[in-house]
Design an enzyme around this catalytic site. Structure first.
Site, PDB file in Angstrom:
ATOM      1  N   ASN A  59      -5.825   1.681 -11.027  1.00 33.85           N
ATOM      2  CA  ASN A  59      -5.922   1.306  -9.388  1.00 33.85           C
ATOM      3  C   ASN A  59      -7.268   1.281  -9.258  1.00 33.85           C
ATOM      4  O   ASN A  59      -7.848   2.498  -9.330  1.00 33.85           O
ATOM      5  CB  ASN A  59      -5.101   2.435  -8.577  1.00 33.85           C
ATOM      6  CG  ASN A  59      -4.993   2.349  -7.437  1.00 33.85           C
ATOM      7  OD1 ASN A  59      -5.522   1.451  -6.617  1.00 33.85           O
ATOM      8  ND2 ASN A  59      -4.283   3.430  -6.650  1.00 33.85           N
ATOM      9  N   ARG A  73      -2.339  -1.805  -9.768  1.00 33.98           N
ATOM     10  CA  ARG A  73      -1.876  -1.999  -8.283  1.00 33.98           C
ATOM     11  C   ARG A  73      -2.758  -2.784  -7.642  1.00 33.98           C
ATOM     12  O   ARG A  73      -3.886  -2.925  -7.814  1.00 33.98           O
ATOM     13  CB  ARG A  73      -2.351  -0.651  -7.774  1.00 33.98           C
ATOM     14  CG  ARG A  73      -1.899  -0.357  -6.517  1.00 33.98           C
ATOM     15  CD  ARG A  73      -1.993   0.882  -5.942  1.00 33.98           C
ATOM     16  NE  ARG A  73      -1.801   0.655  -4.496  1.00 33.98           N
ATOM     17  CZ  ARG A  73      -2.494   1.165  -3.474  1.00 33.98           C
ATOM     18  NH1 ARG A  73      -3.872   1.661  -3.731  1.00 33.98           N
ATOM     19  NH2 ARG A  73      -2.208   0.933  -2.031  1.00 33.98           N
ATOM     20  N   HIS A  90       2.710   0.472   0.912  1.00 30.53           N
ATOM     21  CA  HIS A  90       3.199   1.683   0.337  1.00 30.53           C
ATOM     22  C   HIS A  90       4.611   1.291  -0.486  1.00 30.53           C
ATOM     23  O   HIS A  90       5.607   2.221  -0.803  1.00 30.53           O
ATOM     24  CB  HIS A  90       3.530   2.651   1.182  1.00 30.53           C
ATOM     25  CG  HIS A  90       2.462   3.507   1.798  1.00 30.53           C
ATOM     26  ND1 HIS A  90       2.115   4.112   2.949  1.00 30.53           N
ATOM     27  CD2 HIS A  90       1.077   3.712   1.394  1.00 30.53           C
ATOM     28  CE1 HIS A  90       0.935   4.612   3.181  1.00 30.53           C
ATOM     29  NE2 HIS A  90       0.230   4.399   2.151  1.00 30.53           N
ATOM     30  N   ARG A 126      -6.236   6.374  10.718  1.00 31.36           N
ATOM     31  CA  ARG A 126      -5.984   4.974  11.710  1.00 31.36           C
ATOM     32  C   ARG A 126      -5.029   5.409  12.784  1.00 31.36           C
ATOM     33  O   ARG A 126      -4.269   6.295  12.626  1.00 31.36           O
ATOM     34  CB  ARG A 126      -4.801   4.105  10.625  1.00 31.36           C
ATOM     35  CG  ARG A 126      -5.842   3.716   9.567  1.00 31.36           C
ATOM     36  CD  ARG A 126      -4.806   2.398   8.729  1.00 31.36           C
ATOM     37  NE  ARG A 126      -5.657   2.174   7.592  1.00 31.36           N
ATOM     38  CZ  ARG A 126      -4.930   2.437   6.269  1.00 31.36           C
ATOM     39  NH1 ARG A 126      -3.641   3.089   6.210  1.00 31.36           N
ATOM     40  NH2 ARG A 126      -5.627   2.121   5.143  1.00 31.36           N
ATOM     41  N   GLU A 144       3.499   7.147  -7.795  1.00 28.76           N
ATOM     42  CA  GLU A 144       3.291   5.369  -7.710  1.00 28.76           C
ATOM     43  C   GLU A 144       3.105   5.197  -9.085  1.00 28.76           C
ATOM     44  O   GLU A 144       3.387   4.051  -9.395  1.00 28.76           O
ATOM     45  CB  GLU A 144       2.312   5.248  -6.600  1.00 28.76           C
ATOM     46  CG  GLU A 144       3.018   5.660  -5.243  1.00 28.76           C
ATOM     47  CD  GLU A 144       1.798   5.357  -4.159  1.00 28.76           C
ATOM     48  OE1 GLU A 144       1.559   4.340  -3.769  1.00 28.76           O
ATOM     49  OE2 GLU A 144       1.317   6.351  -3.706  1.00 28.76           O
TER      50      GLU A 144
END
Ligand code: AMP
Length: 401
Positions: free
Chosen positions: A7, A92, A181, A242, A385
Site C-alpha cells: 500500500n 492497493r 473503502h 474531513r 484490508e
C-alpha cells in the site's frame, strides 16, 4: 504460497508478506517520510522478536522498495531466500473509476488506465503507480495485481451514483459517485454473512467503517447499492479531518467572504475539518476523554458524529427495504462501545436494539452485540484490508487472469 501486499502513499510504503496456507503474516513493515531528510523503516518478522528499525534518508520509492526487498531476503530479519519466493504482489490502488470492477493482473494497459484516472485521485493514484513500478523493478517476473478501493461499488445503480448537475459533466469529466473503502466493506460483509451462517448473495447489510476515514455502505444481496463517499472521499460521514456532507454553497461563500482560495478551501475541508476542526484533535480516544471531562466541543463533536451516522442508517435501511445486520468496523467502529451505542440509540422501533453488556465487552474477535429479540443483528467485525487484498490476489493467480 507467499503473497506480498503493498500500500503505497505519497511518502510511505506499507507492506505485509502473507503465507497463504495459514493466512499468517510472516513479515510486515512501514517505510515513512520518503524524500525527507530522515526516513524511517520499521520491519517486523517472525524471525526476530524485536523489530528492525532504520532511520536514514530514503530518496524515493524505488530506493525504499530496494530496502524492503533487501529486508525480506535478509539473513537475520528476512523470511524468504529470494524474491522469486513471492508468488504475487497485491497493490492497493485507490481509484479505478468505471474501468475496474474486479482485481486485475497489472500490465501496460492497466498502468495506462491507472494513469488516466489520476485527475480523479491526484494524490493517491500517482503514489500507487510509483509503488507498482518500483515493485516491478525489484521483484522481476513476479505477477503484480491491482486491487481497487472503488471496485466493490461499481455496481451501484445510476440513480445512486449520479449527481443532479447537467449530464454533460458526467459524460465529459466523469463526475459521479465512486465510493471508497471497498476492500474493507466487502471483507466485513463476507465475514458477517459467514458469522450469521447466511449466503452473502441473500444478505442485506449496512456496513459502517469508522476509522480516520469513515464511510457507510448499503449492501443488498451481497452487492454495494449505495455508499456515503462520493466522487472523492470527502462526502458523507464526519471523519478525522474531513467535513463529510456540507452545503456546496459554503465553498462559494467562503471564497467570497474569507481570504481562502479554492485550494485553501480544499485543504480546510479535507485536512482541517471533521473531528479535528471541531475539537482540535482527530483521535477519537482523546475526544471521548475530553467529553467525559465535560468539554463542550467534544460533546458537540460526538453528538454530530453519531447523529450523521444514524441519519445514514435510516436512509440506507429505507433504500434496502429489508435489513439483516448492521456491521461496525475499523479503529472506532471496532473499539468504541460508546460510539456504537450512540449511533444506534433510539432505533428499537426500527428493530435495532443493542445489549449494553455485550457491546461493552472488549473482545477482539467478530461478535454480535444485539439485544435478545432485536430483529436486526448488530455485529462488530474486525477489518483486514491487507488479508482481503492477499486473498483477491491469490484468486487472480488461481484463475490465471
Ligand atoms: P483506523 O483509521 O481504522 O486505524 O482508526 C483510527 C481511529 O480509531 C482514531 O480516531 C483512533 O482514535 C480510533 N480508535 C482506536 N482505538 C480506539 C478506542 N479504543 N476507542 C475509540 N477510538 C479508538
Amino acid at each position: 504460497m507467499n503473497i506480498l501486499v503493498i500500500n503505497t502513499g505519497s511518502s510511505s510504503i506499507k507492506y505485509q508478506l502473507f503465507h497463504m496456507e495459514d493466512q499468517s503474516v510472516r513479515a510486515s513493515g512501514l517505510l515513512e517520510r520518503i524524500g525527507e531528510p530522515a526516513g524511517r523503516l520499521k520491519h517486523s518478522s517472525i524471525k526476530s522478536e524485536s523489530p528492525f528499525v532504520m532511520e536514514k534518508h530514503i530518496a524515493d520509492h524505488e530506493t525504499g522498495m530496494r530496502e524492503i526487498a533487501g529486508l525480506l531476503t535478509d539473513a537475520k530479519f528476512g523470511v524468504i531466500k529470494n524474491v522469486s519466493e513471492v508468488a504475487a504482489i497485491g497493490h492497493r490502488v485507490v481509484h479505478g473509476g468505471e474501468a475496474f470492477h474486479d482485481p486485475v493482473l497489472i500490465d501496460d494497459t492497466v498502468i495506462k488506465a491507472i494513469e488516466e484516472h489520476i485527475p480523479l485521485a491526484p494524490l493517491h493514484n500517482p503514489a500507487n503507480l510509483t509503488g507498482i513500478r518500483a515493485a516491478i523493478s525489484f521483484f522481476p517476473g513476479v505477477p503484480q495485481v491491482g486491487i481497487f478501493d472503488t471496485a466493490f461499488h461499481t455496481g451501484i445503480p445510476r440513480h445512486a451514483y449520479h449527481y443532479a448537475i447537467p449530464n454533460e459533466y458526467y459524460k465529459k469529466l466523469k463526475i459521479r459517485r465512486y465510493g471508497f473503502h471497498g476492500t474493507s466493506h466487502s471483507y466485513v460483509a463476507k465475514k458477517a454473512a459467514e458469522f450469521l451462517d447466511r449466503d452473502i448473495a441473500r444478505t442485506n447489510l449496512i456496513t459502517i467503517h469508522l476509522g480516520n476515514g469513515c464511510s457507510i455502505t448499503a449492501i443488498k444481496n451481497g452487492q454495494s447499492i449505495d455508499t456515503s463517499m462520493g466522487m472523492t472521499p470527502l462526502e458523507g460521514l464526519i471523519m478525522g479531518t474531513r467535513s463529510g456532507d456540507i452545503d456546496p454553497a459554503i465553498h462559494f461563500y467562503l471564497a467570497d467572504h474569507s481570504d481562502l482560495k479554492f485550494h485553501d478551501i480544499d485543504n480546510l475541508l479535507n485536512k482541517e475539518s471533521g473531528l479535528k476542526g471541531l475539537t482540535g484533535t482527530n483521535d477519537m480516544r482523546d475526544i471521548l476523554k475530553m467529553r467525559r471531562e465535560g468539554s463542550h466541543d467534544a460533546v458537540l463533536a460526538v453528538d454530530m458524529y453519531t447523529y450523521r451516522i444514524k441519519k445514514y442508517i435510516g436512509a440506507y435501511y429505507a433504500a434496502l427495504g429489508k435489513l439483516d445486520a448492521v456491521v461496525f468496523t475499523a479503529g472506532i467502529g471496532e473499539n468504541s462501545a460508546e460510539i456504537r451505542a450512540l449511533c444506534l440509540e433510539g432505533l428499537e422501533d426500527m428493530g435495532i436494539a443493542v445489549d449494553s453488556a455485550k457491546n461493552e465487552s472488549n473482545k477482539r474477535t467478530i461478535r454480535s452485540v444485539q439485544a435478545k429479540g432485536s430483529k436486526i443483528a448488530v455485529l462488530i467485525v474486525p477489518t483486514n484490508e491487507e488479508l482481503e487484498i492477499a486473498l483477491q490476489t491469490q484468486e487472480i493467480l488461481r484463475n490465471g487472469k
